[in-house]
Design a protein around this motif. Structure first.
Motif, PDB file in Angstrom:
ATOM      1  N   VAL A   1      44.590  81.974 100.665  1.00 23.99           N
ATOM      2  CA  VAL A   1      44.888  83.367 100.336  1.00 23.99           C
ATOM      3  C   VAL A   1      43.797  83.994  99.478  1.00 23.99           C
ATOM      4  CG1 VAL A   1      46.559  84.907  99.217  1.00 23.99           C
ATOM      5  CG2 VAL A   1      47.355  82.891 100.498  1.00 23.99           C
ATOM      6  N   GLU A   2      43.293  83.229  98.519  1.00 26.10           N
ATOM      7  CA  GLU A   2      42.316  83.794  97.584  1.00 26.10           C
ATOM      8  C   GLU A   2      41.495  82.670  96.962  1.00 26.10           C
ATOM      9  OE1 GLU A   2      42.144  86.081  93.221  1.00 26.10           O
ATOM     10  OE2 GLU A   2      44.087  85.762  94.233  1.00 26.10           O
ATOM     11  N   VAL A   3      40.223  82.960  96.717  1.00 20.92           N
ATOM     12  CA  VAL A   3      39.379  82.108  95.876  1.00 20.92           C
ATOM     13  C   VAL A   3      38.768  83.006  94.807  1.00 20.92           C
ATOM     14  CG1 VAL A   3      37.346  80.631  95.734  1.00 20.92           C
ATOM     15  CG2 VAL A   3      38.852  80.484  97.737  1.00 20.92           C
ATOM     16  N   SER A   4      38.972  82.655  93.547  1.00 17.62           N
ATOM     17  CA  SER A   4      38.431  83.450  92.439  1.00 17.62           C
ATOM     18  C   SER A   4      37.446  82.597  91.652  1.00 17.62           C
ATOM     19  CB  SER A   4      39.548  83.928  91.513  1.00 17.62           C
ATOM     20  OG  SER A   4      39.000  84.561  90.363  1.00 17.62           O
ATOM     21  N   PRO A   5      36.139  82.773  91.871  1.00 18.95           N
ATOM     22  CA  PRO A   5      35.154  81.993  91.109  1.00 18.95           C
ATOM     23  C   PRO A   5      35.228  82.227  89.610  1.00 18.95           C
ATOM     24  CG  PRO A   5      34.135  82.947  93.056  1.00 18.95           C
ATOM     25  CD  PRO A   5      35.495  83.582  92.930  1.00 18.95           C
ATOM     26  N   LEU A   6      35.535  83.458  89.182  1.00 17.64           N
ATOM     27  CA  LEU A   6      35.571  83.735  87.751  1.00 17.64           C
ATOM     28  C   LEU A   6      36.766  83.070  87.068  1.00 17.64           C
ATOM     29  CD1 LEU A   6      34.448  87.469  87.544  1.00 17.64           C
ATOM     30  CD2 LEU A   6      33.139  85.412  86.964  1.00 17.64           C
ATOM     31  N   ASP A   7      37.884  82.997  87.776  1.00 21.33           N
ATOM     32  CA  ASP A   7      39.049  82.306  87.214  1.00 21.33           C
ATOM     33  C   ASP A   7      39.045  80.823  87.540  1.00 21.33           C
ATOM     34  OD1 ASP A   7      40.165  84.556  86.033  1.00 21.33           O
ATOM     35  OD2 ASP A   7      41.258  85.113  87.854  1.00 21.33           O
ATOM     36  N   GLU A   8      38.180  80.415  88.480  1.00 22.87           N
ATOM     37  CA  GLU A   8      38.146  79.033  88.967  1.00 22.87           C
ATOM     38  C   GLU A   8      39.519  78.603  89.492  1.00 22.87           C
ATOM     39  OE1 GLU A   8      34.515  76.817  86.697  1.00 22.87           O
ATOM     40  OE2 GLU A   8      36.411  76.859  85.611  1.00 22.87           O
ATOM     41  N   VAL A   9      40.081  79.454  90.340  1.00 21.08           N
ATOM     42  CA  VAL A   9      41.353  79.128  90.986  1.00 21.08           C
ATOM     43  C   VAL A   9      41.272  79.477  92.473  1.00 21.08           C
ATOM     44  CG1 VAL A   9      42.692  79.546  88.875  1.00 21.08           C
ATOM     45  CG2 VAL A   9      42.513  81.345  90.610  1.00 21.08           C
ATOM     46  N   ALA A  10      42.107  78.786  93.241  1.00 24.40           N
ATOM     47  CA  ALA A  10      42.349  79.141  94.637  1.00 24.40           C
ATOM     48  C   ALA A  10      43.850  79.257  94.816  1.00 24.40           C
ATOM     49  CB  ALA A  10      41.786  78.086  95.578  1.00 24.40           C
ATOM     50  N   ILE A  11      44.263  80.219  95.641  1.00 24.10           N
ATOM     51  CA  ILE A  11      45.673  80.351  96.010  1.00 24.10           C
ATOM     52  C   ILE A  11      45.781  80.004  97.485  1.00 24.10           C
ATOM     53  CG2 ILE A  11      47.650  81.907  96.190  1.00 24.10           C
ATOM     54  CD1 ILE A  11      46.470  83.498  93.866  1.00 24.10           C
ATOM     55  N   VAL A  12      46.616  79.021  97.796  1.00 20.04           N
ATOM     56  CA  VAL A  12      46.690  78.519  99.172  1.00 20.04           C
ATOM     57  C   VAL A  12      48.136  78.314  99.579  1.00 20.04           C
ATOM     58  CG1 VAL A  12      44.495  77.312  98.853  1.00 20.04           C
ATOM     59  CG2 VAL A  12      46.634  76.040  98.588  1.00 20.04           C
ATOM     60  N   GLU A  13      48.349  78.294 100.890  1.00 23.03           N
ATOM     61  CA  GLU A  13      49.650  77.908 101.436  1.00 23.03           C
ATOM     62  C   GLU A  13      49.679  76.395 101.633  1.00 23.03           C
ATOM     63  OE1 GLU A  13      51.069  81.962 103.728  1.00 23.03           O
ATOM     64  OE2 GLU A  13      49.925  80.476 104.901  1.00 23.03           O
ATOM     65  N   PRO A  14      50.869  75.819 101.775  1.00 24.42           N
ATOM     66  CA  PRO A  14      50.985  74.356 101.735  1.00 24.42           C
ATOM     67  C   PRO A  14      50.385  73.628 102.925  1.00 24.42           C
ATOM     68  CG  PRO A  14      53.096  75.338 102.282  1.00 24.42           C
ATOM     69  CD  PRO A  14      52.200  76.458 101.876  1.00 24.42           C
ATOM     70  N   GLY A  15      50.196  74.312 104.060  1.00 18.79           N
ATOM     71  CA  GLY A  15      49.676  73.645 105.238  1.00 18.79           C
ATOM     72  C   GLY A  15      48.166  73.523 105.282  1.00 18.79           C
ATOM     73  N   VAL A  16      47.481  74.014 104.259  1.00 17.79           N
ATOM     74  CA  VAL A  16      46.019  73.896 104.213  1.00 17.79           C
ATOM     75  C   VAL A  16      45.641  72.425 104.052  1.00 17.79           C
ATOM     76  CG1 VAL A  16      43.952  74.450 102.863  1.00 17.79           C
ATOM     77  CG2 VAL A  16      45.682  76.209 103.293  1.00 17.79           C
ATOM     78  N   ILE A  17      44.700  71.960 104.883  1.00 22.46           N
ATOM     79  CA  ILE A  17      44.226  70.586 104.789  1.00 22.46           C
ATOM     80  C   ILE A  17      43.308  70.446 103.577  1.00 22.46           C
ATOM     81  CG2 ILE A  17      42.888  68.778 105.947  1.00 22.46           C
ATOM     82  CD1 ILE A  17      45.544  69.314 107.295  1.00 22.46           C
ATOM     83  N   ASN A  18      43.503  69.372 102.829  1.00 23.53           N
ATOM     84  CA  ASN A  18      42.721  69.142 101.611  1.00 23.53           C
ATOM     85  C   ASN A  18      41.216  69.255 101.890  1.00 23.53           C
ATOM     86  OD1 ASN A  18      41.163  67.403  99.696  1.00 23.53           O
ATOM     87  ND2 ASN A  18      43.154  67.116  98.746  1.00 23.53           N
ATOM     88  N   GLY A  19      40.712  68.551 102.902  1.00 30.37           N
ATOM     89  CA  GLY A  19      39.289  68.577 103.211  1.00 30.37           C
ATOM     90  C   GLY A  19      38.799  69.946 103.646  1.00 30.37           C
ATOM     91  N   ASP A  20      39.648  70.688 104.373  1.00 30.48           N
ATOM     92  CA  ASP A  20      39.272  72.037 104.804  1.00 30.48           C
ATOM     93  C   ASP A  20      39.123  72.967 103.611  1.00 30.48           C
ATOM     94  OD1 ASP A  20      39.381  71.099 107.382  1.00 30.48           O
ATOM     95  OD2 ASP A  20      41.294  72.062 107.874  1.00 30.48           O
ATOM     96  N   LEU A  21      39.985  72.800 102.619  1.00 29.35           N
ATOM     97  CA  LEU A  21      39.866  73.629 101.420  1.00 29.35           C
ATOM     98  C   LEU A  21      38.525  73.396 100.745  1.00 29.35           C
ATOM     99  CD1 LEU A  21      40.923  75.530  99.225  1.00 29.35           C
ATOM    100  CD2 LEU A  21      42.075  73.567  98.177  1.00 29.35           C
ATOM    101  N   ASN A  22      38.136  72.146 100.591  1.00 29.07           N
ATOM    102  CA  ASN A  22      36.866  71.872  99.927  1.00 29.07           C
ATOM    103  C   ASN A  22      35.674  72.339 100.748  1.00 29.07           C
ATOM    104  OD1 ASN A  22      37.073  70.840  97.260  1.00 29.07           O
ATOM    105  ND2 ASN A  22      38.092  69.030  98.087  1.00 29.07           N
ATOM    106  N   ALA A  23      35.777  72.272 102.071  1.00 32.35           N
ATOM    107  CA  ALA A  23      34.698  72.814 102.905  1.00 32.35           C
ATOM    108  C   ALA A  23      34.561  74.317 102.674  1.00 32.35           C
ATOM    109  CB  ALA A  23      34.982  72.517 104.375  1.00 32.35           C
TER     110      ALA A  23
END
Length: 473
Positions: free
Chosen positions: A115-137
């Protein structure tokens, strides 16, 4: 006319599927049938290929695409008296996502948005079906990464990682999943949606419900969105190997890392039998370099100084230390994650015990007596940086034995190893959860009053026991 009057001749699960199709046609559903048989199991409970039963009826399965869909499914499941099992990728190792033919599986496969990646806050907002490796890619372009990295990171989902409080290799420095989850949106058993936690790094308002839901294995609610803490990508990484002449000397040598000024991101330990298993499965020759191995990843600034200090500390306790090339580093970490293999000709039980780091040598010393007592073979690969062992207890399948039946001696050996871990101040599960497979072991660790308190919490948020009954507690 009530729902019960109109569905008297069909099962509650089939009636539920009809209701979903009529009231919420946007939700893709699969009625309970042989086509859904795979949804009865997770990775740990799936039958061996030689013991699969044809024609077995699986559970009803729904594939929501929004949080509203999940709420609607939960409300209907409660209305029709059908219990619910939330499921990610099915990679669990404790039976936490197993389901019967009379249950509803809510799959998070299609809740897969970053849903969101905020570099300044160092957070990501994701839904539960996101694959761990895909998030890091996805995070690489931002110069960030999500730290928890279970061995299944290429196929496991963030939701499943949250459900089990998954760990992985980098826990030595960055902690388990709980340390990287700031906030959650959760659907409760009455169909309501609540938000717990906060986007900020700090926050102490109210009880820490975020930590309560992390690791709850789907018995308290269904996570539909997570706010995750991110870290800057390290400026450098370096792989170091330390081979020893015996398992005992290698296990004792781990203490030199703790007493050094270096804090590696990953510290993995392999005993003699594990090295032999990797060589046999992967065609490597690690065992020729020693009888045990500490495999280490350093990261961050001052990488040369870190490597020099670590080499000095390990050499002083008898290790043969090598700073590996980038090419060899990739191969070694691939072997750590996928090179061990499982014995096809032997029955086996895998464990996930954890002990204080100082107790690791004692656990390895206990293997010989257990092997002699129960007629088994025991080896273990360890996340040694946080004391988490993955023992593999095996026993030969003799002619005429049923491969699907675990003999009493093998089960007793596994339980005795759990008792040893507990006596050393450890736990029955470091990162895989309890599910169905470890409930009896959990009862050895938890007091009756503690179990009662946990069940009271479950009853408070899920009085009908709608979510994942028979699991975790």
């Amino acid at each position: 006319m009530t729902s019960a009057d109109t569905t008297a001749t069909i099962s509650p699960a089939d009636a539920l599927m009809r209701a979903v199709a009529n009231r919420h046609p946007q939700i893709d559903v699969r009625p309970a049938s042989t086509d859904t048989a795979a949804y009865q199991y997770d990775y740990a409970t799936a039958p061996r290929p030689d013991s699969v039963v044809d024609g077995l009826r699986g559970p009803a399965v729904a594939f929501p695409t929004t949080a509203d869909d999940v709420q609607s499914l939960v409300r209907l499941a409660a209305e029709y008296g059908v219990t619910v099992v939330a499921r990610g990728a099915g990679t669990g190792l404790a039976g936490g996502a197993s389901a019967t033919g009379e249950q509803l599986v809510i799959s998070t496969d299609r809740l897969d948005r970053i849903v969101e990646v905020s570099p300044l806050d160092e957070v990501a907002i994701v839904e539960p079906g996101v694959i761990n490796g895909d998030l890091n890619a996805h995070l690489r372009e931002f110069g960030l990464f999500y730290a928890p990295d279970p061995a299944s990171f290429e196929i496991s989902t963030i939701g499943g990682n949250i459900a089990t409080n998954a760990g992985g290799l980098r826990c030595a420095k960055y902690g388990v999943t709980r340390e990287s989850v700031l906030a959650l949106d959760v659907v409760l058993a009455d169909g309501s949606l609540i938000s717990v936690g906060h986007r900020s790094i700090k926050g102490v308002t109210g009880l820490d419900l975020t930590s309560l839901f992390v690791g709850s294995e789907g018995v308290l609610g269904i996570v539909v969105r997570a706010t995750l803490r991110l870290r800057p990508l390290p400026v450098a990484r370096r792989t170091v190997t330390a081979f020893f002449d015996s398992t005992a000397s290698g296990a004792e040598g781990l203490g030199a890392i703790t007493l050094s000024p270096v804090r590696p991101a990953i510290i993995e330990f392999f005993d003699k039998v594990s090295l032999e298993g990797i060589d046999a499965h992967s065609g490597t020759r690690l065992r020729e370099r020693g009888e045990s191995l500490i495999l280490i990843e350093l990261d961050g600034y001052g990488i040369d100084e870190q490597a020099a200090d670590l080499e000095d500390a390990l050499t002083r306790v008898g290790a043969r230390v090598t700073v590996e090339s980038d090419e060899d580093s990739v191969a070694l970490w691939e072997l750590r994650r996928h090179g061990r293999g499982l014995p096809g000709s032997r029955r086996f039980i895998g464990e996930d015990i954890a002990v204080p780091k100082s107790a690791l040598p004692a656990v390895y010393r206990s293997f010989a007596a257990l092997e002699a007592r129960f007629g088994v073979e025991i080896s273990a690969v360890s996340h040694a940086g946080d004391g988490n062992l993955h023992p593999l207890i095996t026993q030969e399948i003799r002619q005429g034995d049923d491969p699907a039946v675990i003999p009493e001696s093998l089960a007793e050996a596994a339980t005795e190893l759990v008792r040893i871990a507990l006596a050393l101040g450890g736990t029955v599960s470091g990162e895989h959860g309890i599910g169905t497979l470890k409930r009896e072991w959990a009862a050895l660790e938890l007091s009756q009053r503690s179990i009662e308190a946990q069940r009271a919490i479950k009853a408070a948020v899920d009085p009908q026991h709608l979510f994942n009954p028979g699991k975790a507690i």
